[in-house]
Design a protein around this motif. Structure first.
Motif, PDB file in Angstrom:
ATOM      1  N   TYR A 122       0.792  -1.232   0.000  1.00  0.00           N
ATOM      2  CA  TYR A 122       0.000   0.000   0.000  1.00  0.00           C
ATOM      3  C   TYR A 122       0.824   1.282   0.000  1.00  0.00           C
ATOM      4  O   TYR A 122       0.252   2.373  -0.127  1.00  0.00           O
ATOM      5  CB  TYR A 122      -0.959   0.009   1.198  1.00  0.00           C
ATOM      6  CG  TYR A 122      -1.985  -1.088   1.136  1.00  0.00           C
ATOM      7  CD1 TYR A 122      -3.036  -1.034   0.221  1.00  0.00           C
ATOM      8  CD2 TYR A 122      -1.914  -2.188   1.978  1.00  0.00           C
ATOM      9  CE1 TYR A 122      -3.994  -2.038   0.153  1.00  0.00           C
ATOM     10  CE2 TYR A 122      -2.869  -3.199   1.924  1.00  0.00           C
ATOM     11  CZ  TYR A 122      -3.897  -3.116   1.011  1.00  0.00           C
ATOM     12  OH  TYR A 122      -4.834  -4.113   0.953  1.00  0.00           O
ATOM     13  N   GLN A 129      -4.395   1.828   5.979  1.00  0.00           N
ATOM     14  CA  GLN A 129      -4.873   0.454   5.807  1.00  0.00           C
ATOM     15  C   GLN A 129      -4.727  -0.337   7.118  1.00  0.00           C
ATOM     16  O   GLN A 129      -5.630  -1.076   7.512  1.00  0.00           O
ATOM     17  CB  GLN A 129      -4.118  -0.244   4.674  1.00  0.00           C
ATOM     18  CG  GLN A 129      -4.395   0.324   3.299  1.00  0.00           C
ATOM     19  CD  GLN A 129      -5.779  -0.021   2.801  1.00  0.00           C
ATOM     20  OE1 GLN A 129      -6.390  -1.010   3.195  1.00  0.00           O
ATOM     21  NE2 GLN A 129      -6.297   0.809   1.909  1.00  0.00           N
ATOM     22  N   ASP A 132      -7.346   0.845   9.520  1.00  0.00           N
ATOM     23  CA  ASP A 132      -8.657   0.278   9.182  1.00  0.00           C
ATOM     24  C   ASP A 132      -8.791  -1.144   9.722  1.00  0.00           C
ATOM     25  O   ASP A 132      -9.824  -1.510  10.286  1.00  0.00           O
ATOM     26  CB  ASP A 132      -8.873   0.255   7.665  1.00  0.00           C
ATOM     27  CG  ASP A 132      -9.154   1.628   7.076  1.00  0.00           C
ATOM     28  OD1 ASP A 132      -9.366   2.598   7.852  1.00  0.00           O
ATOM     29  OD2 ASP A 132      -9.142   1.729   5.831  1.00  0.00           O
TER      30      ASP A 132
END
Length: 165
Positions: A122, A129, A132
């Motif tokens: 990423y 990320q 999350d």
């Protein structure tokens, strides 16, 4: 700021440690209690033993994906744990006798190889990320534990309890 990469929570389940283990180690039932993992199946017809592998299908409003996991602990009545993607994330259920049944603890840990993989995959978005996934674990574990307690408490030997909300 890097989020806390571990999380655990506990609940008392009205069932014996062995009954709770038998429930949570049956990965084919995961979709009954997980808010993200909708289905799991043993690879090659395996079962809950150290070294066994299983695949999980996960769904969120944004995406659907599959993961492969390997069982790393399978001690009936005590612990069932697995690692996702060889070394990305470790999940575990631990059972301890408690008044009223079993104290079930679910834990989650983002492993160093998982962080490295997210950085590679990423790039500049890796931190978001990871955050999350961390938020999903913090929200999902209490929901998972409550659902397992409801399901386990409605089984044989627990009259008067129902799994109907």
């Amino acid at each position: 700021m890097t989020p806390d990469l571990t999380f655990s929570d506990s609940i008392v389940v009205a069932a014996s440690p062995e009954e709770v283990y038998d429930l949570v180690s049956d990965v084919t039932r995961t979709g009954e209690w997980s808010p993200v993992c909708r289905a799991c199946w043993w690879d090659d017809g395996d079962g809950p033993r150290v070294g066994a592998r299983f695949t999980g299908r996960n769904e969120t409003p944004d995406r659907t994906w599959e993961t492969r996991s390997q069982v790393v602990a399978a001690d009936r009545g005590r612990q069932f744990a697995w690692v996702v993607g060889e070394s990305l994330v470790r999940w575990a259920f631990r059972m301890e006798p408690a008044e009223g049944g079993t104290r079930l603890t679910e834990s989650w840990e983002f492993l160093p190889a998982g962080l490295a993989r997210f950085a590679e995959r990423y790039g500049d978005d890796a931190e978001r990320q990871v955050a999350d996934r961390t938020r999903a674990a913090h929200e999902g574990i209490p929901a998972t534990l409550a659902a397992i307690a409801r399901i386990a408490g409605s089984g044989p030997g627990h009259p008067g309890q129902s799994d109907v909300p």
